[in-house]
Design a protein around this motif. Structure first.
Motif, mmCIF file in Angstrom:
data_model
loop_
_atom_site.group_PDB
_atom_site.id
_atom_site.type_symbol
_atom_site.label_atom_id
_atom_site.label_comp_id
_atom_site.label_asym_id
_atom_site.label_seq_id
_atom_site.Cartn_x
_atom_site.Cartn_y
_atom_site.Cartn_z
ATOM 1 N N TYR A 261 0.825 -1.209 0.000
ATOM 2 C CA TYR A 261 0.000 0.000 0.000
ATOM 3 C C TYR A 261 0.857 1.256 0.000
ATOM 4 N N PHE A 262 2.013 1.197 0.660
ATOM 5 C CA PHE A 262 2.939 2.326 0.630
ATOM 6 C C PHE A 262 3.381 2.600 -0.802
ATOM 7 N N TRP A 263 3.696 1.548 -1.546
ATOM 8 C CA TRP A 263 4.174 1.716 -2.916
ATOM 9 C C TRP A 263 3.060 2.175 -3.850
ATOM 10 N N ILE A 264 1.833 1.717 -3.614
ATOM 11 C CA ILE A 264 0.708 2.135 -4.460
ATOM 12 C C ILE A 264 0.473 3.641 -4.333
ATOM 13 N N ILE A 265 0.391 4.125 -3.090
ATOM 14 C CA ILE A 265 0.141 5.545 -2.860
ATOM 15 C C ILE A 265 1.329 6.383 -3.331
ATOM 16 N N SER A 266 2.539 5.894 -3.074
ATOM 17 C CA SER A 266 3.738 6.630 -3.498
ATOM 18 C C SER A 266 3.819 6.702 -5.022
ATOM 19 N N LEU A 267 3.543 5.583 -5.673
ATOM 20 C CA LEU A 267 3.611 5.534 -7.137
ATOM 21 C C LEU A 267 2.634 6.516 -7.768
ATOM 22 N N ALA A 268 1.452 6.633 -7.166
ATOM 23 C CA ALA A 268 0.457 7.579 -7.699
ATOM 24 C C ALA A 268 1.015 8.999 -7.721
ATOM 25 N N GLY A 269 1.732 9.362 -6.668
ATOM 26 C CA GLY A 269 2.325 10.699 -6.620
ATOM 27 C C GLY A 269 3.477 10.865 -7.582
ATOM 28 N N TRP A 270 4.286 9.815 -7.728
ATOM 29 C CA TRP A 270 5.467 9.911 -8.586
ATOM 30 C C TRP A 270 5.100 10.053 -10.056
ATOM 31 N N ILE A 271 4.150 9.226 -10.505
ATOM 32 C CA ILE A 271 3.835 9.273 -11.938
ATOM 33 C C ILE A 271 2.864 10.397 -12.279
ATOM 34 N N GLY A 272 2.261 10.996 -11.245
ATOM 35 C CA GLY A 272 1.336 12.105 -11.497
ATOM 36 C C GLY A 272 1.937 13.452 -11.167
ATOM 37 N N PHE A 273 3.280 13.536 -11.225
ATOM 38 C CA PHE A 273 3.967 14.760 -10.798
ATOM 39 C C PHE A 273 3.579 15.992 -11.612
ATOM 40 N N LYS A 324 -12.685 4.432 0.866
ATOM 41 C CA LYS A 324 -11.611 5.313 0.404
ATOM 42 C C LYS A 324 -11.205 5.026 -1.036
ATOM 43 N N LYS A 325 -11.166 3.744 -1.409
ATOM 44 C CA LYS A 325 -10.710 3.396 -2.757
ATOM 45 C C LYS A 325 -11.608 4.014 -3.836
ATOM 46 N N LYS A 326 -12.906 3.794 -3.737
ATOM 47 C CA LYS A 326 -13.829 4.324 -4.747
ATOM 48 C C LYS A 326 -13.779 5.845 -4.788
ATOM 49 N N LEU A 327 -13.716 6.457 -3.611
ATOM 50 C CA LEU A 327 -13.678 7.917 -3.572
ATOM 51 C C LEU A 327 -12.404 8.450 -4.219
ATOM 52 N N LEU A 328 -11.285 7.768 -4.002
ATOM 53 C CA LEU A 328 -10.028 8.144 -4.656
ATOM 54 C C LEU A 328 -10.156 8.105 -6.172
ATOM 55 N N ILE A 329 -10.720 7.036 -6.669
ATOM 56 C CA ILE A 329 -10.828 6.857 -8.123
ATOM 57 C C ILE A 329 -11.787 7.883 -8.724
ATOM 58 N N TYR A 330 -12.962 8.053 -8.121
ATOM 59 C CA TYR A 330 -13.956 8.980 -8.654
ATOM 60 C C TYR A 330 -13.418 10.419 -8.693
ATOM 61 N N THR A 331 -12.810 10.863 -7.618
ATOM 62 C CA THR A 331 -12.330 12.244 -7.556
ATOM 63 C C THR A 331 -11.174 12.487 -8.524
ATOM 64 N N ASN A 332 -10.322 11.493 -8.703
ATOM 65 C CA ASN A 332 -9.201 11.667 -9.625
ATOM 66 C C ASN A 332 -9.651 11.680 -11.083
ATOM 67 N N ILE A 333 -10.692 10.941 -11.394
ATOM 68 C CA ILE A 333 -11.252 11.000 -12.751
ATOM 69 C C ILE A 333 -11.846 12.393 -12.996
ATOM 70 N N CYS A 334 -12.510 12.940 -11.996
ATOM 71 C CA CYS A 334 -13.049 14.306 -12.106
ATOM 72 C C CYS A 334 -11.924 15.310 -12.335
ATOM 73 N N PRO A 460 -2.711 3.845 -10.252
ATOM 74 C CA PRO A 460 -2.356 2.970 -9.116
ATOM 75 C C PRO A 460 -3.485 2.731 -8.122
ATOM 76 N N PHE A 461 -4.437 3.674 -8.029
ATOM 77 C CA PHE A 461 -5.486 3.536 -7.025
ATOM 78 C C PHE A 461 -6.397 2.335 -7.276
ATOM 79 N N PHE A 462 -6.434 1.825 -8.498
ATOM 80 C CA PHE A 462 -7.239 0.640 -8.790
ATOM 81 C C PHE A 462 -6.703 -0.598 -8.065
ATOM 82 N N PHE A 463 -5.454 -0.555 -7.622
ATOM 83 C CA PHE A 463 -4.831 -1.708 -6.961
ATOM 84 C C PHE A 463 -4.860 -1.584 -5.438
ATOM 85 N N TYR A 464 -5.446 -0.517 -4.925
ATOM 86 C CA TYR A 464 -5.515 -0.305 -3.474
ATOM 87 C C TYR A 464 -6.718 -1.068 -2.911
#
Length: 744
Positions: A261-273, A324-334, A460-464
Motif C-alpha cells: 500500500y505504501f508503494w501504491i500511494i507513493s507511485l500515484a504521486g510519482w507518476i502524477g507529478f 476510500k478506494k472508490k472515492l479516490l478513483i472517482y475524484t481523480n477522474i473528475c 495505481p489507485f485501482f490496486f488499493y
C-alpha cells in the motif's frame, strides 16, 4: 426538521462527550477542537515556509531575488541530496527517541519556532545589496534549515492524527473538521496578500516587502495556536505497554518495502507529478496577463480557496458510504475532466477559475483521504511487522525524493523552451510573460501537462484494497497481541484484559451466527410498487445486515489470530526459530543455510500459506545476513555484548559532567577571591575535561560495537521474540480462566 433534529443531537453529543470519548471512539470533542483550532496556527507557519522553500518553480526565488531557473534546479538537486541524512535523523528521532508526551507532540514547538526564525531571516535579508553568488549561498543555507525544521514540524502536526485514534472513521471525521477550520488560515492569507501588495508594491505579490509586513503577525498567531495542540491532545497507540521500540534504517527499509500500500500511494504521486503544473496559472494570468484587477484577484483567490471546503465537509460521509478506494478513483477522474476543460476556456480568467474551482473540489477530498490512508497504511505496517513504524516511512520515502529530483527538471525545461531564461532580453527573465503570445502558449502547455499527470495519477489507485473492514480487523488484532504481550510481561491490567476478552467473546458470538443473506434486501430494493415506508424499512434492514456481516468478517480475523501458531505453516516457522534460538548467539556463525530452501518449499496455495511462507523466507534470509555479518565483524567468534560496561560509561558521563560544573564553579570563586587554589583548580578542570573527551570516545566506540552486535544477532533476537510470542498465545486458557473467575 430532520436537519434541526440532527443539529440538536450533535450539540447534545458535544456536551456529553466534551471531556470523554463516545463508545467506540478515542477522542473527546475537546481534543478534536484543540487539534483542529490549533491547525490555524500550524498552517500559518506552513504558509510562511512553503512560500520560501526552494523548488524549481518558486517565483519569489526566481523572479524577485533573481536566481536563474537552471541554477535553482541545481540548488534544488543539492538540497534534495542534503535532505537524505536529515530525513534519516528525523525518522530515527520519531521512532526511537522516547518522550512521555509521545512520538509527534514533542516536536510541535521544538521545530515550529525554528521554522519561524529561519523564515524571518529569509524575507528580511537585503538581497538587492548582495552579489549574485552570495544570494545563492544564503538561499541555500536558509533552505537547508527549512528542510529540517519545516519538514519535521509539518510531519509532527500532520502525522499526529495517525496516533490520536486507531479508529479510521474517527480519523476521517477529525481530519475533516480540522481541514475546515485550518483552511481559514490560507484563505485569509491569500485574501490579504494581494491587498498588502497593492499598498506596498504596486500589486506585485512576489515583492519581499509584502512578506516583511505580514510574516511577524503570522508568527505570533502560529505559535499561540500550536501551543493549544500540544497542551490539549494525547497520543494513543494500540501496543503493549512495555514494548521496546528500536528500528534500524535498513530494517525499516526492508519492512516498508513489503508494504504494497505504501508503494501504491507513493507511485500515484510519482507518476502524477505533472498534475500540479496548473497551480501557477491564475497568478500568471493576473500578474502578467492583467486579466483582472488586484481587488478581483483577491476575490478569485478566496473563491478558489473555498472550493476545498466541499471536500473537507463531504469526505467523512462519502468515505463511510463509498470507501476510500472508490472515492479516490472517482475524484481523480473528475480531476482529469476539469483540467482538460481549462484548455478551450483559457481566454478569460473567470472561465479558467470555474474549471479550476471544480478541479479544486475534486482535489480537496485528498485533504482528508491522504492522512487517513497514510494512518491506515501504518496500522497495516504494525500488523505485518510487529513494530509501530511512523517516522521511518519518511526515511523510506526518500526514494520518492530522487524520483521527484529527476522529474523536477521537466517544468524548468518547459519554462526555458517558452522563453524564461537568463539573457532573454528582459530585465527580469519572467518579464517575457508580459507578452500575451508567450503567456498563453506556456499556459496552454501547462494545462496539457497537468491533464496528462492527473490521468497517470489515477491508475495505481485501482490496486488499493485496504478496505475499512480490513483496517478495523487489524486494530482489533493489535489489541489481542498487546494483551498477550502484556500478560507475558506480567503487566496486564484487569481493565485491558476485560476489554480484550469481551472483544474475543463477541467475536465468537458473531462467527457462530454466520453472515446474513442480503440478496433478499437487494431484490426488494429494485422491486417496484413498494410504499415509501416499506422502502425505508428495507433500506434500514439492508444497512443493518451489511454492518452485521462486516462484524462477522472482522470477528473471523480476530479468532484466526488466536490460533495463528497452531497451523502447520506456523509450526514450521517456529521450528526454524527454535533451532536458531537453541544454537545460541554462537550458533549464528555455523547456521545451516538450508533454512532458506526449507522456507521456499513451504506451501503457497492459499493466502494464509503465502503469508507464512513469506514470513519464513524473511526469517531465513535474516539468518543468512547475520551469518555473513558475523564472519565479517567477528571472525574469531561472537560473544554476548556487555551492556553493563556501556551503562557504566553513561553513568560516568553524567558524573564527569557534574564534576566539571563543580570544578568550574570553584575555579570561578577562587579567581574572584584571588586565592592560591586557582592554578590547582585550573589543572583539575583540564584533567576532568580530558576524561570527558576520553569517556565520550569510549561511548562512541561501545555504541558502534553494540550496533554491529545488534546487526549480527538480529536473527537470534527475532527467533527469541517469536518463540516468546507463541508461548504467550499458548497461555490463552490461563487468561480465559482469570477472566471467567472475575465475571462470575
Amino acid at each position: 426538521m430532520e436537519i434541526i433534529n440532527k443539529g440538536k443531537a450533535l450539540l447534545s453529543d458535544v456536551k456529553t462527550y466534551w471531556k470523554k470519548p463516545a463508545e467506540g471512539r478515542y477522542m473527546p470533542f475537546r481534543e478534536i477542537a484543540a487539534y483542529s483550532i490549533g491547525g490555524i496556527g500550524a498552517y500559518s507557519i506552513f504558509t510562511m515556509a512553503q512560500t520560501l522553500l526552494l523548488s524549481t518553480t518558486n517565483v519569489i526565488i526566481g523572479n524577485t531575488i533573481g536566481i536563474q531557473p537552471m541554477h535553482m534546479y541545481v540548488m534544488y538537486l543539492i538540497s534534495v541530496i542534503a535532505n537524505v541524512p536529515l530525513t534519516m535523523v528525523r525518522a530515527n528521532m520519531v521512532d526511537n527517541v522516547r518522550y512521555e508526551t509521545g512520538k509527534y507532540r514533542p516536536y510541535l514547538l521544538r521545530m515550529g519556532i525554528p521554522t519561524i526564525i529561519v523564515s524571518m531571516m529569509f524575507v528580511f535579508t537585503p538581497y538587492d545589496k548582495m552579489a549574485y553568488l552570495w544570494r545563492c549561498v544564503l538561499i541555500f543555507i536558509y533552505n537547508f534549515g527549512l528542510q529540517f525544521y519545516y519538514n519535521f514540524f509539518y510531519e509532527a502536526y500532520e502525522n499526529l492524527i495517525h496516533v490520536l485514534s486507531p479508529n479510521t472513521q474517527e480519523r476521517a471525521d477529525t481530519t475533516a473538521i480540522k481541514s475546515v477550520i485550518y483552511s481559514l488560515s490560507p484563505t485569509i492569507t491569500n485574501f490579504i496578500t494581494p491587498i498588502i501588495a497593492g499598498k506596498v508594491s504596486n500589486g506585485d505579490i512576489y515583492d519581499l516587502r509584502v512578506y516583511r509586513w505580514f510574516y511577524p503577525f503570522i508568527a505570533v498567531v502560529g505559535v499561540a495556536f500550536v501551543v493549544l495542540v500540544y497542551a490539549r491532545t494525547e497520543e494513543k497507540i494500540v501496543i503493549a505497554k512495555d514494548h521496546a521500540m528500536k528500528v534500524r534504517f535498513t530494517d525499516a527499509l526492508r519492512e516498508v518495502a513489503k508494504n504494497k500500500y505504501f508503494w501504491i500511494i507513493s507511485l500515484a504521486g510519482w507518476i502524477g507529478f505533472l498534475e500540479g503544473a496548473t497551480g501557477i496559472i491564475l497568478q500568471w494570468l493576473y500578474n502578467y496577463g492583467h486579466m483582472c484587477t488586484p481587488a478581483q484577484y483577491s476575490i478569485i483567490t478566496v473563491i478558489k480557496g473555498n472550493a476545498y471546503m466541499w471536500g473537507m465537509i463531504l469526505s467523512p460521509f462519502l468515505i463511510k458510504r463509498l470507501g476510500k478506494k472508490k472515492l479516490l478513483i472517482y475524484t481523480n477522474i473528475c480531476n482529469v475532466v476539469f483540467l482538460a476543460l481549462v484548455y478551450p476556456l483559457m481566454g478569460s480568467i473567470w472561465t479558467v477559475l470555474a474549471c479550476l474551482y471544480f478541479n479544486s473540489i475534486a482535489d480537496s477530498f485528498l485533504v482528508v483521504l491522504n492522512p487517513t490512508i497514510q494512518a491506515d497504511i501504518r496500522d497495516y505496517q504494525q500488523y505485518k511487522s510487529g513494530e509501530r513504524i511512523d517516522g521511518m516511512f519518511a526515511a523510506v520515502g526518500l526514494i520518492g525524493s530522487f524520483v521527484t529530483m529527476a522529474t523536477s527538471s521537466v517544468l524548468p525545461a518547459v519554462y526555458e523552451k517558452y522563453g524564461i531564461f537568463a539573457g532573454n532580453g528582459y530585465k527580469n527573465m519572467y518579464d517575457v510573460l508580459y507578452d500575451p503570445n508567450v503567456l498563453h502558449k506556456l499556459v496552454g502547455m501547462l494545462i496539457i501537462l497537468s491533464t496528462v499527470g492527473a490521468a497517470l495519477n489515477v491508475i495505481p489507485f485501482f490496486f488499493y484494497d485496504l478496505t475499512e473492514t480490513k483496517q478495523k480487523a487489524i486494530i482489533k488484532i493489535l489489541q489481542v497481541r498487546a494483551m498477550f504481550e502484556d500478560y507475558g510481561n506480567g503487566i496486564l491490567t484487569d481493565e485491558d484484559m476485560n476489554k480484550t476478552m469481551e472483544l474475543i467473546s463477541d467475536s465468537k458470538n458473531y462467527v457462530a451466527q454466520g453472515k446474513k443473506d442480503i440478496t433478499a434486501f437487494i431484490a426488494a430494493k429494485n422491486q417496484k410498487g413498494l410504499s415509501k415506508e416499506e422502502k425505508k424499512a428495507n433500506k434500514k434492514a439492508y444497512k443493518e445486515a451489511r454492518e452485521f456481516n462486516e462484524q462477522v468478517e472482522i470477528s473471523e480475523a480476530v479468532l484466526a489470530e488466536l490460533t495463528r501458531f497452531e497451523t502447520p505453516e506456523a509450526q514450521a516457522r517456529l521450528s526454524i526459530a527454535q533451532k536458531t534460538f537453541s544454537a545460541g548467539i554462537g550458533g549464528i556463525a555455523t547456521a545451516d543455510e538450508e533454512v532458506l530452501h526449507i522456507a521456499k518449499a513451504m506451501p503457497k496455495g492459499t493466502k494464509e500459506e503465502r503469508q507464512f511462507r513469506n514470513e519464513a523466507l524473511s526469517d531465513a534470509r535474516s539468518i543468512i545476513r547475520c551469518k555473513k555479518a558475523v564472519k565479517k565483524y567477528y571472525p574469531a567468534g561472537i560473544e554476548e555484548f556487555n551492556t553493563d560496561a556501556l551503562n557504566e560509561l553513561y553513568a560516568a558521563e553524567t558524573a564527569l559532567a557534574e564534576e566539571k560544573l563543580s570544578v568550574m564553579k570553584q575555579l570561578s570563586e577562587a579567581k574572584k577571591a584571588k586565592t592560591d587554589d586557582a592554578p590547582y583548580l585550573a589543572d583539575a578542570l583540564k584533567e576532568v575535561s580530558e576524561k570527558i573527551v576520553k569517556n565520550a570516545a569510549d561511548i562512541k566506540a561501545a555504541t558502534k560495537e553494540l550496533e554491529k552486535y545488534t546487526v549480527c544477532t538480529k536473527a537470534f533476537s527475532d527467533a527469541k521474540k517469536l518463540l516468546k510470542q507463541a508461548e504467550n498465545y499458548a497461555k490463552f486458557g490461563e487468561i480465559d480462566s482469570i477472566f471467567n473467575n472475575q465475571t462470575v
